[in-house]
Scaffold this active site. Structure first.
Site, mmCIF file in Angstrom:
data_model
loop_
_atom_site.group_PDB
_atom_site.id
_atom_site.type_symbol
_atom_site.label_atom_id
_atom_site.label_comp_id
_atom_site.label_asym_id
_atom_site.label_seq_id
_atom_site.Cartn_x
_atom_site.Cartn_y
_atom_site.Cartn_z
ATOM 1 N N LYS A 37 -7.093 -4.987 -3.082
ATOM 2 C CA LYS A 37 -7.849 -5.512 -1.938
ATOM 3 C C LYS A 37 -8.738 -4.408 -1.384
ATOM 4 O O LYS A 37 -8.460 -3.228 -1.583
ATOM 5 C CB LYS A 37 -6.888 -6.020 -0.863
ATOM 6 C CG LYS A 37 -5.972 -4.920 -0.352
ATOM 7 C CD LYS A 37 -4.981 -5.435 0.642
ATOM 8 C CE LYS A 37 -4.098 -4.342 1.173
ATOM 9 N NZ LYS A 37 -4.804 -3.270 1.896
ATOM 10 N N CYS A 79 -2.151 -2.771 7.645
ATOM 11 C CA CYS A 79 -2.056 -3.700 6.520
ATOM 12 C C CYS A 79 -0.781 -4.533 6.530
ATOM 13 O O CYS A 79 -0.813 -5.710 6.159
ATOM 14 C CB CYS A 79 -2.251 -2.949 5.212
ATOM 15 S SG CYS A 79 -3.966 -2.399 5.038
ATOM 16 N N ASP A 106 0.791 -1.248 0.000
ATOM 17 C CA ASP A 106 0.000 0.000 0.000
ATOM 18 C C ASP A 106 0.823 1.298 0.000
ATOM 19 O O ASP A 106 0.505 2.243 0.744
ATOM 20 C CB ASP A 106 -0.977 0.018 1.191
ATOM 21 C CG ASP A 106 -2.017 -1.104 1.141
ATOM 22 O OD1 ASP A 106 -1.993 -1.902 0.186
ATOM 23 O OD2 ASP A 106 -2.850 -1.182 2.056
HETATM 24 C C1 VGL Z 1 -4.761 0.679 5.640
HETATM 25 C C2 VGL Z 1 -6.355 1.569 7.012
HETATM 26 C C3 VGL Z 1 -7.307 1.446 6.023
HETATM 27 C C4 VGL Z 1 -3.331 0.277 5.450
HETATM 28 C C5 VGL Z 1 -5.704 0.527 4.631
HETATM 29 O O1 VGL Z 1 -2.863 0.197 4.308
HETATM 30 O O2 VGL Z 1 -2.660 0.022 6.491
HETATM 31 N N1 VGL Z 1 -5.093 1.183 6.816
HETATM 32 N N2 VGL Z 1 -6.973 0.921 4.834
#
Ligand code: VGL
Ligand code: ZN
Length: 197
Positions: A106, A151, A8
């Site tokens: 995702k 994540c 991410d």
């Molecule tokens: C994430 C919160 C919501 C992350 C993704 O990548 O850690 N955190 N969506």
């Protein structure tokens, strides 16, 4: 065979983004520099439809960072982030994406959040990443990226539970650290025999 999972590294998790992680962009050059050391490079991309159930804005009388009970358990509510196709959902422009063999998206199911690169937050619905790694002969995984306490943590714990030898390069991660979540995440990873490097 050893895969690098880059979690991410998207605009919305970097400074200026909708769910910015402090210094989230400081890890990018270091991540780029190690890609060539692995047998496979996989990038993940948080990829939510507008109105996703993990967004506080989708719930009456809720604010970002409130908790809610979902059918699959407690869920933090987030600011709107990583909406499919927006600039916020794009990879950070400094991240080298050409070396990636696979991009896993995702969080596309409107009703279930998905922190882990392997399973949605119901801990049951697979993303397909396990099969990809196994069919390519990967035995070891190293994780880097954002956010360490959400994540990266969920992905690392699932990888270890699935039997991959799992390392997290914490120097190439940054955390949100919401109400002690970083300390909890480190303990969860240690309990799952994740190597914190
Ligand atoms: C994430 C919160 C919501 C992350 C993704 O990548 O850690 N955190 N969506
Ligand atoms: Zn998300």
């Amino acid at each position: 065979m050893h895969a690098l999972l880059v979690i991410d590294v998207q605009n919305d998790f970097c400074p200026g983004g909708a769910l910015a992680v402090a210094d989230g962009d400081a890890i990018i050059s270091g991540i780029n520099a190690i890609m060539a050391d692995f047998d496979a490079v996989v990038l993940t991309q948080d990829w939510h439809p507008a109105g996703h159930s993990s967004f506080a804005s989708s719930h009456a009388d809720k604010a970002p960072y409130d908790m809610i009970d979902m059918a699959y358990g407690p869920q933090v509510l987030w600011p709107d982030h990583c909406v499919q196709g927006t600039q916020g959902s794009a990879f950070h422009p400094e991240l080298e994406t050409d070396p990636a063999d696979l991009i896993v998206r995702k969080g596309y199911n409107p009703a279930i959040d998905s922190y882990s690169a392997f399973f949605e937050n119901d801990h049951k619905t697979p993303t397909g990443l396990e099969g990809y790694l196994r069919t390519r002969g990967m035995t070891d995984v190293t994780l880097v990226g954002l956010a360490l306490d959400f994540c990266v943590n969920y992905s690392a714990v699932d990888a270890a539970k699935l039997g991959f030898k799992t390392t997290v390069r914490t120097d190439l991660c940054r955390a949100i650290d919401l109400g002690g979540s970083l300390a909890e995440a480190k303990q969860a990873m240690r309990n799952a025999s994740v190597i914190l490097d």
